[in-house]
Scaffold this active site. Structure first.
Site, PDB file in Angstrom:
ATOM      1  N   CYS A  76       0.859  -1.178   0.000  1.00  0.00           N
ATOM      2  CA  CYS A  76       0.000   0.000   0.000  1.00  0.00           C
ATOM      3  C   CYS A  76       0.898   1.232   0.000  1.00  0.00           C
ATOM      4  CB  CYS A  76      -0.930   0.006   1.212  1.00  0.00           C
ATOM      5  SG  CYS A  76      -1.988   1.473   1.301  1.00  0.00           S
ATOM      6  N   CYS A 224      -5.257   4.868  -4.625  1.00  0.00           N
ATOM      7  CA  CYS A 224      -4.505   3.628  -4.411  1.00  0.00           C
ATOM      8  C   CYS A 224      -3.118   3.810  -5.002  1.00  0.00           C
ATOM      9  CB  CYS A 224      -5.212   2.440  -5.058  1.00  0.00           C
ATOM     10  SG  CYS A 224      -4.301   0.878  -4.893  1.00  0.00           S
TER      11      CYS A 224
END
Length: 303
Positions: A76, A224
């Site tokens: 992430c 993202c």
């Protein structure tokens, strides 16, 4: 209530992040706690970035990444920038090396407050992404949504950036597509045995791009980071863009850009962008009960 640990509510370009300090703890944040926290509007998140004591010499910490459905994520990028900002404020350090499920990540905070994360090298081999069918060229695979003769989305570029990604190239604003409807179908498509992050990417020049992502295990997210990296790499790989591209995440509320560079000298992907602290508190990593630093205890159910 069990043992409370410190956490910070943060975001990276709108990607909702909880940075949880699990140093000194022997057990991880439970899936039940993650789900409870995700269900509370105050602590709703896309990913938890749980900072654990290092497991490898030469690393600052082990980062356990948890999706809002309680599953683990390998990478992430937006969350990693939040971790760097939080730890830099705590320690005064500017450079960090982390271990994650995806491997080793190096990150640095710059003088202007922006943070660069070395996301490592992209993976293109079909069986390592992984895909359920063999493709010699994963820059364009056979997959589509919609009628055979007039598909709405088709021929994505697929790769892994620590987690599986499919980039669908579109010729209009990614916000104009019903990604909330297509996202779950594509995330769970049989082509992706470990599911996949689904991104719509509109190339606006050789050095600019607009993206929107349905994130595996999290759903329709505001941003993202690993998806932006995958879009930047795939743009260069297919000749649509140069190796350095500025990406605007269409769904991000602040419209701040990410700079993605697929570095030619070592094949590493460098992501640079901002992170933002919102507020801090304490939580129970077993149950998800929590409290703000300046408020009385609240249960993750909202009571």
């Amino acid at each position: 209530m069990g043992n409370l640990v410190e956490f910070a509510k943060m975001n990276g370009l709108g990607n909702k992040i909880l940075v949880v300090d699990m140093r000194g703890q022997t057990k991880p944040v439970t899936p039940e706690a993650a789900i409870a926290l995700a269900q509370d509007p105050a602590t709703n998140f896309d990913q938890i970035m749980a900072i654990h004591d290092p497991k490898l010499d030469g690393t600052f910490a082990y980062i356990d990444i948890i999706n809002c459905d309680g599953t683990r994520a390998q990478a992430c990028g937006n969350g990693t920038r939040c971790v760097v900002q939080a730890l830099s404020a705590e320690t005064g350090l500017k450079a960090f090396t982390f271990q994650t499920l995806a491997g080793i990540l190096n990150a640095v905070e710059h003088e202007d407050g922006s943070i660069s994360v070395d996301m490592g090298t992209p993976v293109f081999e079909w069986n390592k992404i992984p895909l359920s069918e063999e493709f010699h060229d994963t820059s364009r695979i056979e997959l589509q949504i919609g009628p055979i003769d007039a598909p709405i989305l088709h021929s994505p570029s697929v790769m892994s950036m620590g987690n599986p990604h499919a980039i669908f190239w579109v010729d209009r604003d990614p916000m104009s597509y019903d990604l909330e409807r297509f996202g779950p179908l594509l995330e769970n498509h049989p082509m992706f045995p470990e599911k996949a992050n689904i991104t719509l990417a509109q190339v606006t020049s050789k050095s600019t791009m607009i993206t929107r992502t349905w994130e595996r295990g999290a759903g329709l997210t505001l941003a993202c980071g690993s998806a932006a990296c995958s879009a930047g790499v795939s743009g260069a790989r297919t000749g649509r863009t140069e190796r350095k591209v500025v990406i605007t995440v269409a769904s991000s509320p602040n419209q701040q850009a990410l700079t993605i560079e697929w570095r030619e000298r070592d094949n590493h992907v460098i992501m640079t962008g901002a992170a933002e602290w919102e507020w801090s508190g304490q939580l129970d990593p077993v149950t998800g009960a929590w409290q703000r630093s300046d408020e009385v205890l609240s249960e993750a159910s909202g009571s």
